[in-house]
Scaffold this motif. Structure first.
Motif, mmCIF file in Angstrom:
data_model
loop_
_atom_site.group_PDB
_atom_site.id
_atom_site.type_symbol
_atom_site.label_atom_id
_atom_site.label_comp_id
_atom_site.label_asym_id
_atom_site.label_seq_id
_atom_site.Cartn_x
_atom_site.Cartn_y
_atom_site.Cartn_z
ATOM 1 N N ILE A 90 0.838 -1.192 0.000
ATOM 2 C CA ILE A 90 0.000 0.000 0.000
ATOM 3 C C ILE A 90 0.876 1.247 0.000
ATOM 4 O O ILE A 90 1.676 1.455 0.914
ATOM 5 N N VAL A 91 0.711 2.080 -1.021
ATOM 6 C CA VAL A 91 1.412 3.357 -1.098
ATOM 7 C C VAL A 91 0.514 4.429 -0.487
ATOM 8 O O VAL A 91 -0.605 4.639 -0.973
ATOM 9 N N PRO A 92 0.952 5.118 0.572
ATOM 10 C CA PRO A 92 0.159 6.236 1.104
ATOM 11 C C PRO A 92 0.110 7.354 0.058
ATOM 12 O O PRO A 92 1.154 7.904 -0.326
ATOM 13 N N PHE A 93 -1.081 7.656 -0.416
ATOM 14 C CA PHE A 93 -1.199 8.643 -1.491
ATOM 15 C C PHE A 93 -1.428 10.033 -0.907
ATOM 16 O O PHE A 93 -2.374 10.255 -0.160
ATOM 17 N N THR A 94 -0.549 10.962 -1.254
ATOM 18 C CA THR A 94 -0.622 12.339 -0.795
ATOM 19 C C THR A 94 -0.435 13.261 -1.992
ATOM 20 O O THR A 94 -0.023 12.836 -3.084
ATOM 21 N N ARG A 95 -0.687 14.549 -1.785
ATOM 22 C CA ARG A 95 -0.459 15.514 -2.859
ATOM 23 C C ARG A 95 1.026 15.588 -3.230
ATOM 24 O O ARG A 95 1.386 15.780 -4.396
ATOM 25 N N ALA A 96 1.884 15.450 -2.226
ATOM 26 C CA ALA A 96 3.326 15.463 -2.502
ATOM 27 C C ALA A 96 3.704 14.266 -3.382
ATOM 28 O O ALA A 96 4.493 14.402 -4.327
ATOM 29 N N PHE A 97 3.151 13.106 -3.070
ATOM 30 C CA PHE A 97 3.429 11.931 -3.885
ATOM 31 C C PHE A 97 2.910 12.137 -5.309
ATOM 32 O O PHE A 97 3.568 11.743 -6.284
ATOM 33 N N ALA A 98 1.753 12.770 -5.446
ATOM 34 C CA ALA A 98 1.163 12.988 -6.766
ATOM 35 C C ALA A 98 2.032 13.881 -7.644
ATOM 36 O O ALA A 98 1.934 13.831 -8.877
ATOM 37 N N ARG A 99 2.884 14.700 -7.046
ATOM 38 C CA ARG A 99 3.742 15.598 -7.829
ATOM 39 C C ARG A 99 4.999 14.902 -8.353
ATOM 40 O O ARG A 99 5.735 15.484 -9.148
ATOM 41 N N ARG A 100 5.252 13.690 -7.931
ATOM 42 C CA ARG A 100 6.433 12.977 -8.399
ATOM 43 C C ARG A 100 6.233 12.536 -9.849
ATOM 44 O O ARG A 100 5.144 12.134 -10.256
ATOM 45 N N SER A 101 7.301 12.594 -10.612
ATOM 46 C CA SER A 101 7.203 12.165 -12.009
ATOM 47 C C SER A 101 7.122 10.643 -12.065
ATOM 48 O O SER A 101 7.589 9.929 -11.164
ATOM 49 N N ALA A 102 6.560 10.142 -13.149
ATOM 50 C CA ALA A 102 6.432 8.700 -13.330
ATOM 51 C C ALA A 102 7.801 8.042 -13.380
ATOM 52 O O ALA A 102 8.019 6.976 -12.792
ATOM 53 N N ARG A 103 8.737 8.665 -14.064
ATOM 54 C CA ARG A 103 10.075 8.096 -14.194
ATOM 55 C C ARG A 103 10.779 8.015 -12.830
ATOM 56 O O ARG A 103 11.419 7.011 -12.509
ATOM 57 N N VAL A 104 10.652 9.057 -12.017
ATOM 58 C CA VAL A 104 11.271 9.045 -10.692
ATOM 59 C C VAL A 104 10.655 7.954 -9.835
ATOM 60 O O VAL A 104 11.361 7.233 -9.119
ATOM 61 N N PHE A 105 9.342 7.812 -9.897
ATOM 62 C CA PHE A 105 8.681 6.767 -9.107
ATOM 63 C C PHE A 105 9.200 5.384 -9.484
ATOM 64 O O PHE A 105 9.524 4.565 -8.617
#
Length: 222
Positions: A90-105
């Protein structure tokens, strides 16, 4: 393989895996078919079958008026286990997480926590900043980092795609038969029963009081 495990994303131990990623709200017929393929391919290859999902649902964080949730997390986890997965993360979903690029993730999170041998996603899955994590991006990353990649097609029922949005619409209209046909099971809720005001038993209809931590797509009523 080991018995089913539920792990926070930060506690993911490195294993060689066949992996899928998605929201899986509803765990409907399409989700079930995808997960069964992950399990089947992992067993054939002698690997773990793992699933990565998000909580709360991304729309609950990103939208002011998010859609209701079909299946709360406790029931999703039970359904994942019944489908034969080795682990759900389970990934805790936050606004900060949403700003991460797909490639970085993928590079800093996914490939450091898992030894991905194959990644399978649903046909409509996107992730990362501005939904930039498309199938095309993941296919490029799979070539760069040496893992197999597949997009699982939609599952149709009665000539229409099975989807969480169709199930929400059916439940909102109390059309439980249509919802059941797409879920592959009767609609249900798994939550803790709490004590209410006991009004139902006074009129001959005892009820169970549930307090889910997410809004459900049900019409007003008992």
């Amino acid at each position: 393989m080991n018995s089913f495990q539920f792990r926070p994303f930060d506690d993911a131990a490195p294993h060689e895996v066949v992996l899928t990623i998605g929201n899986f709200d509803g765990v409907h017929l399409g989700h079930q078919a995808l997960i069964r393929q992950v399990v089947r391919e992992a067993r054939e290859a002698g690997l773990r079958s793992d699933l990565l999902t998000f909580h709360p649902h991304p729309q609950s964080v990103l939208r002011e008026d998010p859609p209701p949730i079909i299946t709360t997390l406790p029931l999703r986890l039970r359904l994942f286990e019944e489908l034969g997965l080795d682990a759900a993360h389970i990934v805790p979903f936050t606004r900060a997480f949403a700003r991460r690029s797909a490639r970085v993730f993928v590079m800093e999170d996914l490939l450091t926590r898992f030894r991905v041998r194959k990644l399978i996603i649903g046909f409509d899955f996107h992730f990362g900043r501005n939904r930039e994590g498309s199938a095309e991006v993941l296919r490029q990353l799979s070539v760069e980092h040496g893992f197999a990649f597949e997009v699982f097609p939609a599952v149709s029922l009665g000539g229409e795609k099975v989807s969480s949005s169709r199930i929400r619409a059916a439940l909102a209209e109390a059309d439980f038969a249509v919802a059941e046909s797409m879920l592959g099971r009767p609609y249900s809720v798994l939550e803790t029963v709490v004590r209410g005001e006991q009004r139902g038993r006074r009129i001959g209809f005892p009820t169970l009081n549930l307090v889910p931590d997410e809004r459900l797509p049900l019409p007003f009523g008992v």
